[in-house]
Design an enzyme around this catalytic site. Structure first.
Site, mmCIF file in Angstrom:
data_model
loop_
_atom_site.group_PDB
_atom_site.id
_atom_site.type_symbol
_atom_site.label_atom_id
_atom_site.label_comp_id
_atom_site.label_asym_id
_atom_site.label_seq_id
_atom_site.Cartn_x
_atom_site.Cartn_y
_atom_site.Cartn_z
ATOM 1 N N LYS A 1 -16.601 7.360 9.142
ATOM 2 C CA LYS A 1 -15.161 7.375 8.872
ATOM 3 C C LYS A 1 -14.738 8.795 8.520
ATOM 4 C CE LYS A 1 -13.083 5.768 5.016
ATOM 5 N NZ LYS A 1 -12.070 6.792 4.713
ATOM 6 N N GLN A 56 -11.946 2.924 -7.591
ATOM 7 C CA GLN A 56 -11.653 1.674 -6.888
ATOM 8 C C GLN A 56 -11.460 0.538 -7.894
ATOM 9 O OE1 GLN A 56 -11.013 1.654 -3.826
ATOM 10 N NE2 GLN A 56 -12.512 2.694 -2.537
ATOM 11 N N ASP A 67 5.048 6.257 9.752
ATOM 12 C CA ASP A 67 6.204 7.086 10.112
ATOM 13 C C ASP A 67 7.160 6.218 10.912
ATOM 14 O OD1 ASP A 67 7.843 9.396 10.806
ATOM 15 O OD2 ASP A 67 6.079 10.601 10.356
ATOM 16 N N ILE A 68 8.138 6.816 11.544
ATOM 17 C CA ILE A 68 9.035 6.034 12.402
ATOM 18 C C ILE A 68 8.246 5.626 13.659
ATOM 19 C CG2 ILE A 68 11.145 7.096 11.513
ATOM 20 C CD1 ILE A 68 11.206 8.821 14.065
ATOM 21 N N THR A 91 -7.414 -0.486 -1.593
ATOM 22 C CA THR A 91 -8.325 -1.120 -2.555
ATOM 23 C C THR A 91 -8.297 -0.451 -3.934
ATOM 24 O OG1 THR A 91 -10.027 0.160 -1.441
ATOM 25 C CG2 THR A 91 -9.993 -2.192 -1.002
ATOM 26 N N ARG A 122 -18.965 7.050 -1.557
ATOM 27 C CA ARG A 122 -19.732 7.718 -2.617
ATOM 28 C C ARG A 122 -21.146 7.197 -2.849
ATOM 29 N NH1 ARG A 122 -14.435 7.707 -6.310
ATOM 30 N NH2 ARG A 122 -14.052 6.017 -4.816
ATOM 31 N N ASP A 141 -9.576 7.723 9.996
ATOM 32 C CA ASP A 141 -8.821 7.041 8.929
ATOM 33 C C ASP A 141 -7.654 7.921 8.484
ATOM 34 O OD1 ASP A 141 -8.083 5.447 6.788
ATOM 35 O OD2 ASP A 141 -9.715 6.115 5.494
ATOM 36 N N LEU A 142 -6.588 7.926 9.298
ATOM 37 C CA LEU A 142 -5.430 8.755 8.939
ATOM 38 C C LEU A 142 -4.252 7.905 8.465
ATOM 39 C CD1 LEU A 142 -5.464 11.529 11.705
ATOM 40 C CD2 LEU A 142 -6.506 11.558 9.447
ATOM 41 N N LYS A 143 -4.398 6.596 8.502
ATOM 42 C CA LYS A 143 -3.379 5.674 7.973
ATOM 43 C C LYS A 143 -1.958 6.106 8.361
ATOM 44 C CE LYS A 143 -6.161 4.535 3.881
ATOM 45 N NZ LYS A 143 -7.204 5.583 3.904
HETATM 46 O O1 C5P Z 1 -16.364 6.354 -2.050
HETATM 47 P P1 C5P Z 1 -15.808 5.018 -1.648
HETATM 48 O O2 C5P Z 1 -16.883 4.062 -1.148
HETATM 49 O O3 C5P Z 1 -14.932 4.399 -2.700
HETATM 50 O O4 C5P Z 1 -14.885 5.363 -0.387
HETATM 51 C C1 C5P Z 1 -14.017 4.446 0.215
HETATM 52 C C2 C5P Z 1 -13.339 5.104 1.371
HETATM 53 O O5 C5P Z 1 -12.474 4.146 1.965
HETATM 54 C C3 C5P Z 1 -12.465 6.306 1.002
HETATM 55 O O6 C5P Z 1 -12.600 7.238 2.069
HETATM 56 C C4 C5P Z 1 -11.050 5.762 0.979
HETATM 57 O O7 C5P Z 1 -10.097 6.708 1.395
HETATM 58 C C5 C5P Z 1 -11.134 4.635 2.005
HETATM 59 N N1 C5P Z 1 -10.177 3.528 1.851
HETATM 60 C C6 C5P Z 1 -10.099 2.757 0.712
HETATM 61 N N2 C5P Z 1 -9.196 1.715 0.632
HETATM 62 C C7 C5P Z 1 -8.419 1.421 1.684
HETATM 63 C C8 C5P Z 1 -8.499 2.193 2.850
HETATM 64 C C9 C5P Z 1 -9.413 3.237 2.903
HETATM 65 O O8 C5P Z 1 -10.846 2.994 -0.226
HETATM 66 N N3 C5P Z 1 -7.606 0.376 1.632
#
Ligand code: C5P
Length: 228
Positions: free
Chosen positions: A32, A187, A64-65, A118, A208, A59-61
């Site tokens: 990712k 988280q 926008d319009i 999350t 992590r 993962d750029l989420k």
């Molecule tokens: O380090 P960790 O396991 O918490 O990383 C989770 C990854 O998932 C991060 O890159 C975070 O940006 C991404 N993410 C998230 N929750 C979401 C979407 C993406 O934690 N709903």
């Protein structure tokens, strides 16, 4: 269930070191690439990872319009990316426009919609969206399903309900995974592998606990064993 590793290291060199270290598993792994590394390292970095055989989730989420989102989606599709995401809160019209724009590609990336991040606690979420996480995440998932996206990003705790209310094949990708009960960090709605499996998650995202570990390869091996 597949493992997707978040490459959130502070430098490109560290991310590449990790990718090289795990290369023997590249066919089974998704990497990712998020804001940090994409803003810093761009397309070149993606090409390097693709050349090692990895599947890439960008993962750029997008939010926008509709037209701007579709323009971005088209550029992403040209990059030979395997999966990317948009925010479901951008609305059905925006998601429809993204999917319509991708029709011209013979092989297009999978498109997921983010439901609720999350990191949100219930209280924080309600303050912004006016509903509790379970209710709103399900509504967002139904919107994404209606717009013919391939699936959603959600926490493990909503994954099963979402599948039950859409389709068995509607993908759920779940971040916030602490494979063997590691520290949650920022988280809020974390879960372990066993729970992710019980809730039929299709992809687990682990950041992590892998990239900060002294021995990432060992953890990845352990996780892949659990996923079989
Ligand atoms: O380090 P960790 O396991 O918490 O990383 C989770 C990854 O998932 C991060 O890159 C975070 O940006 C991404 N993410 C998230 N929750 C979401 C979407 C993406 O934690 N709903």
């Amino acid at each position: 269930m597949k493992l997707c590793i978040a490459l959130d290291n502070p430098t490109k060199e560290e991310n590449l070191k990790l990718a090289k270290e795990l290369k023997e598993y590249s066919k089974d792994l998704w990497l990712k690439v998020g804001f940090r590394s994409f803003i810093r390292d761009g397309r070149e970095f993606i090409v390097e990872l693709k050349n090692m055989g990895y599947n890439i989730f960008l993962d750029l989420k997008l939010y926008d319009i509709p037209n701007t989102m579709a323009d971005a989606a088209e550029e992403i599709a040209k990059m030979n990316i395997d999966m990317f995401n948009v925010h479901a809160s951008a609305g059905i019209r925006a998601m429809n426009e993204v999917m319509n724009r991708l029709k011209k590609f013979e092989k297009r990336p999978l498109v997921l919609a983010v439901t609720a991040l999350t990191s949100f606690s219930d209280e924080e979420f309600k303050e912004i969206y006016g509903k509790d996480i379970e209710t709103k995440a399900l509504e967002f998932a139904k919107d994404a399903y209606e717009a013919k996206l391939d699936g959603v990003v959600c926490s493990v705790w909503e994954a099963l309900e979402i599948k039950n209310n859409t389709n068995e094949n509607f993908i759920t990708l779940t971040p916030g995974i602490r494979p063997f009960g590691e520290d949650a960090g920022d988280q809020r709605r974390v879960a372990d592998i066993k729970t992710a499996k019980e809730n039929k998650s299709d992809f687990i995202v682990v950041g992590r606990p892998i990239y900060k570990s002294q021995n990432p390869k060992k953890i990845v091996k352990q996780i892949l064993k659990e996923l079989k």
